[in-house]
Design a protein around this motif. Sequence first.
Motif, short mmCIF file in Angstrom:
data_model
loop_
_atom_site.label_atom_id
_atom_site.label_comp_id
_atom_site.label_asym_id
_atom_site.label_seq_id
_atom_site.Cartn_x
_atom_site.Cartn_y
_atom_site.Cartn_z
N LEU A 48 0.83 -1.21 0.00
CA LEU A 48 0.00 0.00 0.00
C LEU A 48 0.87 1.26 0.00
O LEU A 48 0.47 2.28 -0.55
N VAL A 49 2.04 1.19 0.61
CA VAL A 49 2.91 2.36 0.65
C VAL A 49 3.85 2.42 -0.54
O VAL A 49 4.55 3.39 -0.73
N LEU A 50 3.88 1.38 -1.33
CA LEU A 50 4.67 1.35 -2.56
C LEU A 50 3.76 1.69 -3.73
O LEU A 50 2.54 1.53 -3.64
N PRO A 51 4.31 2.12 -4.85
CA PRO A 51 3.45 2.45 -5.99
C PRO A 51 2.99 1.20 -6.74
O PRO A 51 3.38 0.94 -7.86
N GLY A 52 2.23 0.40 -6.08
CA GLY A 52 1.72 -0.82 -6.68
C GLY A 52 0.33 -1.13 -6.14
O GLY A 52 -0.12 -0.52 -5.18
N ALA A 92 -2.73 3.83 -14.54
CA ALA A 92 -3.46 4.82 -15.31
C ALA A 92 -2.56 5.78 -16.07
O ALA A 92 -2.97 6.38 -17.04
N SER A 93 -1.31 5.93 -15.64
CA SER A 93 -0.41 6.85 -16.33
C SER A 93 0.98 6.23 -16.44
O SER A 93 1.35 5.37 -15.63
N VAL A 143 1.18 -6.37 -13.98
CA VAL A 143 0.75 -6.97 -15.25
C VAL A 143 -0.75 -7.25 -15.19
O VAL A 143 -1.50 -6.94 -16.13
N TYR A 144 -1.21 -7.80 -14.08
CA TYR A 144 -2.64 -8.08 -13.92
C TYR A 144 -3.44 -6.78 -14.03
O TYR A 144 -4.45 -6.72 -14.73
N SER A 145 -2.99 -5.75 -13.32
CA SER A 145 -3.70 -4.47 -13.34
C SER A 145 -3.73 -3.88 -14.75
O SER A 145 -4.75 -3.37 -15.20
N TYR A 146 -2.62 -3.94 -15.43
CA TYR A 146 -2.54 -3.39 -16.78
C TYR A 146 -3.49 -4.13 -17.72
O TYR A 146 -4.23 -3.51 -18.48
N SER A 152 -10.86 -3.46 -19.80
CA SER A 152 -12.06 -2.67 -19.49
C SER A 152 -12.19 -1.47 -20.43
O SER A 152 -13.27 -1.00 -20.70
N ARG A 153 -11.06 -0.97 -20.95
CA ARG A 153 -11.13 0.14 -21.92
C ARG A 153 -11.68 -0.32 -23.26
O ARG A 153 -12.41 0.38 -23.91
N SER A 154 -11.26 -1.52 -23.69
CA SER A 154 -11.68 -2.01 -25.01
C SER A 154 -13.08 -2.61 -24.97
O SER A 154 -13.69 -2.79 -25.98
#
Length: 155
Positions: A48-52, A92-93, A143-146, A152-154
């Motif tokens: 949670l404190v890491l960017p993941g 997201a970015s 990878v899962y999140s991406y 979900s975008r497509s």
Amino acid sequence: MTAQGRTPVPVPSGETREVSEVHRQTALRRGLALVAGVALLLVGIALLVLPGPGLLLVLAGLLVLSDQFPALARYVDPVRERAMRAAQESVASPVRITGAALTAAALLAAGLFWGLMPELPLGGWPTGAGLILSSLLLVALLVYSYRTMRGSRSG
């Protein structure tokens, strides 16, 4: 009843086992679920404190624990909703993806460093392997999140 006063219990294989053995297996299963669920929760909290996407592991821990401890089931849906949002936000970015990838690389490097330098505090392969595993877990979750976000975008 057996000579020791225990009642045989039928099991799916058709044989009978004594109640104490069934209770032992249930306790063992419950204990393993507790250890696995708490481990997933702790790693998730660390992420949670890491960017993941650490909430995905918190969710996994809650799912494992709620199977054996039904009182925790009420926390699953709110955490699931927040975890899915956080998974999408984490990729997201390009800046967020880069930050998470750099964190994974730093964890991997630290794991190798600690593994190869046993004279460090807590040095050696047990610590190094934990850091390397955290790195691999972070990459897998990214990878899962991406893939989830791209799907979900497509869709």
